[in-house]
Scaffold this motif. Sequence first.
Motif, mmCIF file in Angstrom:
data_model
loop_
_atom_site.group_PDB
_atom_site.id
_atom_site.type_symbol
_atom_site.label_atom_id
_atom_site.label_comp_id
_atom_site.label_asym_id
_atom_site.label_seq_id
_atom_site.Cartn_x
_atom_site.Cartn_y
_atom_site.Cartn_z
ATOM 1 N N GLU A 97 39.998 -25.961 77.895
ATOM 2 C CA GLU A 97 38.552 -25.937 77.663
ATOM 3 C C GLU A 97 37.959 -27.344 77.704
ATOM 4 O OE1 GLU A 97 35.153 -24.809 77.671
ATOM 5 O OE2 GLU A 97 36.522 -23.134 77.309
ATOM 6 N N GLN A 98 36.781 -27.476 78.323
ATOM 7 C CA GLN A 98 36.060 -28.740 78.345
ATOM 8 C C GLN A 98 34.805 -28.709 77.477
ATOM 9 O OE1 GLN A 98 35.602 -30.654 82.262
ATOM 10 N NE2 GLN A 98 36.670 -28.894 83.118
ATOM 11 N N ASN A 99 34.282 -27.515 77.220
ATOM 12 C CA ASN A 99 33.054 -27.375 76.457
ATOM 13 C C ASN A 99 33.351 -27.427 74.965
ATOM 14 O OD1 ASN A 99 31.015 -25.454 74.963
ATOM 15 N ND2 ASN A 99 29.973 -26.154 76.827
ATOM 16 N N VAL A 100 32.649 -28.277 74.240
ATOM 17 C CA VAL A 100 32.911 -28.465 72.819
ATOM 18 C C VAL A 100 32.659 -27.188 72.034
ATOM 19 C CG1 VAL A 100 32.225 -29.717 70.743
ATOM 20 C CG2 VAL A 100 32.420 -30.932 72.914
ATOM 21 N N ASP A 101 31.561 -26.502 72.328
ATOM 22 C CA ASP A 101 31.237 -25.282 71.578
ATOM 23 C C ASP A 101 32.308 -24.212 71.779
ATOM 24 O OD1 ASP A 101 28.912 -26.393 70.594
ATOM 25 O OD2 ASP A 101 27.696 -25.668 72.270
ATOM 26 N N ASN A 102 32.755 -24.045 73.018
ATOM 27 C CA ASN A 102 33.813 -23.069 73.286
ATOM 28 C C ASN A 102 35.116 -23.472 72.611
ATOM 29 O OD1 ASN A 102 32.021 -21.625 74.851
ATOM 30 N ND2 ASN A 102 32.765 -22.468 76.790
ATOM 31 N N PHE A 103 35.378 -24.771 72.598
ATOM 32 C CA PHE A 103 36.596 -25.263 71.964
ATOM 33 C C PHE A 103 36.593 -24.959 70.471
ATOM 34 C CE2 PHE A 103 38.931 -29.016 70.097
ATOM 35 C CZ PHE A 103 40.192 -28.586 70.463
ATOM 36 N N LEU A 104 35.429 -25.066 69.850
ATOM 37 C CA LEU A 104 35.332 -24.790 68.417
ATOM 38 C C LEU A 104 35.668 -23.337 68.104
ATOM 39 C CD1 LEU A 104 32.135 -26.811 67.390
ATOM 40 C CD2 LEU A 104 34.500 -27.225 66.681
ATOM 41 N N HIS A 105 35.311 -22.432 69.003
ATOM 42 C CA HIS A 105 35.634 -21.017 68.794
ATOM 43 C C HIS A 105 37.143 -20.780 68.889
ATOM 44 C CE1 HIS A 105 31.566 -19.588 68.525
ATOM 45 N NE2 HIS A 105 31.238 -20.128 69.683
ATOM 46 N N ILE A 106 37.803 -21.577 69.746
ATOM 47 C CA ILE A 106 39.243 -21.434 69.929
ATOM 48 C C ILE A 106 40.004 -22.076 68.781
ATOM 49 C CG2 ILE A 106 41.192 -22.071 71.425
ATOM 50 C CD1 ILE A 106 39.182 -22.088 73.766
ATOM 51 N N LEU A 107 39.483 -23.214 68.316
ATOM 52 C CA LEU A 107 40.207 -24.043 67.359
ATOM 53 C C LEU A 107 40.269 -23.383 65.989
ATOM 54 C CD1 LEU A 107 41.609 -26.784 67.100
ATOM 55 C CD2 LEU A 107 39.408 -27.762 66.439
ATOM 56 N N ASN A 108 41.464 -23.121 65.541
ATOM 57 C CA ASN A 108 41.692 -22.550 64.206
ATOM 58 C C ASN A 108 42.780 -23.367 63.529
ATOM 59 O OD1 ASN A 108 42.120 -21.090 61.894
ATOM 60 N ND2 ASN A 108 43.075 -19.345 62.924
ATOM 61 N N PRO A 109 42.409 -24.359 62.725
ATOM 62 C CA PRO A 109 43.408 -25.259 62.149
ATOM 63 C C PRO A 109 44.422 -24.555 61.261
ATOM 64 C CG PRO A 109 41.261 -25.556 61.104
ATOM 65 C CD PRO A 109 41.035 -24.692 62.307
ATOM 66 N N ASN A 110 44.047 -23.407 60.722
ATOM 67 C CA ASN A 110 44.988 -22.690 59.865
ATOM 68 C C ASN A 110 46.012 -21.889 60.662
ATOM 69 O OD1 ASN A 110 43.787 -23.485 57.365
ATOM 70 N ND2 ASN A 110 42.102 -22.093 57.833
ATOM 71 N N GLY A 111 45.781 -21.772 61.968
ATOM 72 C CA GLY A 111 46.682 -20.969 62.786
ATOM 73 C C GLY A 111 47.615 -21.773 63.656
ATOM 74 N N ILE A 112 47.508 -23.115 63.581
ATOM 75 C CA ILE A 112 48.362 -23.959 64.415
ATOM 76 C C ILE A 112 49.027 -25.035 63.569
ATOM 77 C CG2 ILE A 112 47.014 -23.584 66.505
ATOM 78 C CD1 ILE A 112 45.768 -26.338 66.070
ATOM 79 N N LEU A 113 50.181 -25.476 64.034
ATOM 80 C CA LEU A 113 50.893 -26.559 63.366
ATOM 81 C C LEU A 113 50.237 -27.900 63.644
ATOM 82 C CD1 LEU A 113 53.464 -27.483 61.795
ATOM 83 C CD2 LEU A 113 54.569 -27.715 64.026
#
Length: 353
Positions: free
Chosen positions: A116-132
């Motif tokens: 992803e290059q779009n910041v808004d789309n990246f925020l939807h993907i990013l889940n800090p509780n689900g990744i190491l």
Amino acid sequence: MSKKVTMQQIADYLGVSKFVVSKALSGKGGVSAATKERVIQTASQLGYFAQKNAYVKNINLGQPLPISTAGSRQSVLVLMPNIRFQTKDSVYWGRILDGISAKTEAEGLGMVIVSEQNVDNFLHILNPNGILGMVGVGQISSSLLLEAHRVGVTMVLVDHEDPLIPTDTVFVNNYDCMYRLTKHLLATGHQEIRFVGDVRYSRSFLDRFAGFRSALEEQGIPLRDDNLTRLGEEGEGEEVIRQWAARKKRAHTLPTAIVCANDSIARDMIRVLSELGVSVPGEVSVTGFDNIEDAYRISPALSTVHVPKEALGERAVIRLLERVRHPGEPLEKILLAGEVIYRDSTADNRMRS
């Protein structure tokens, strides 16, 4: 002990309200892109991002690292925005991904690739509780890295660094390798050597140019103003090279050696010189960097620097696991050793009549 840098100090420095600074640093809307960039630059200069607990919230840090749990396993997010030729199918970037994949699998971890290059789309993907944690590969915008940093994702960057975001990085020793390669060309009688590669493209390209320049300066050879350090946008590079080489040939000012920032540029250069009737290495020696799989298939086979691409990916995962286990350790810039490989695209200039 130094005092903590606050949002109010940043606001006072810029002459804006604390509310504006808070909005800009939170990643939320309400401020212009220009204002957000000014706030981020100032915060970085004042040391706001570098101080502990000022900006990020750490998640699951300092605890024993659970490699796997019953019925589930943790995953490493791999961020490699699909820009220019930076894709998983690339003969360079793809091999780095192979290294990341091999190491995560060996550690019992999952891997999620995000382009992803779009910041808004990246925020939807990013889940800090689900990744190491996250491994960033190649050129990544400051805005994307800032969002990952803002929510507390532990990350390591491969072949890239960002002056705004304090993080561990993994590179090959670009400067030293290019310095050694250029010194070899000088030792074999090449005095007219030029560098070709867009130094704005990556930190690696900039470091390679710095190694080239240092080797010349050490020999008292001035840096000419006709090095090709700007190649334009994607798809324009070969045409820029063609115009540069044609102009040099007409003026009878072709160098005896051309040092290219990577193998793809070197391949284009050899093709262009062939079209112009210039012999490689009979008239001009050409070198690359990276040792991609096609490097030895090019005619003539390309002298280059071998970059341990899979090892870059593996080392990034190792560093990520170390960072998660020991979050308080100093940040590291890890340099893996490259190896100069001499093939048929270079010749001893002292042998020419």
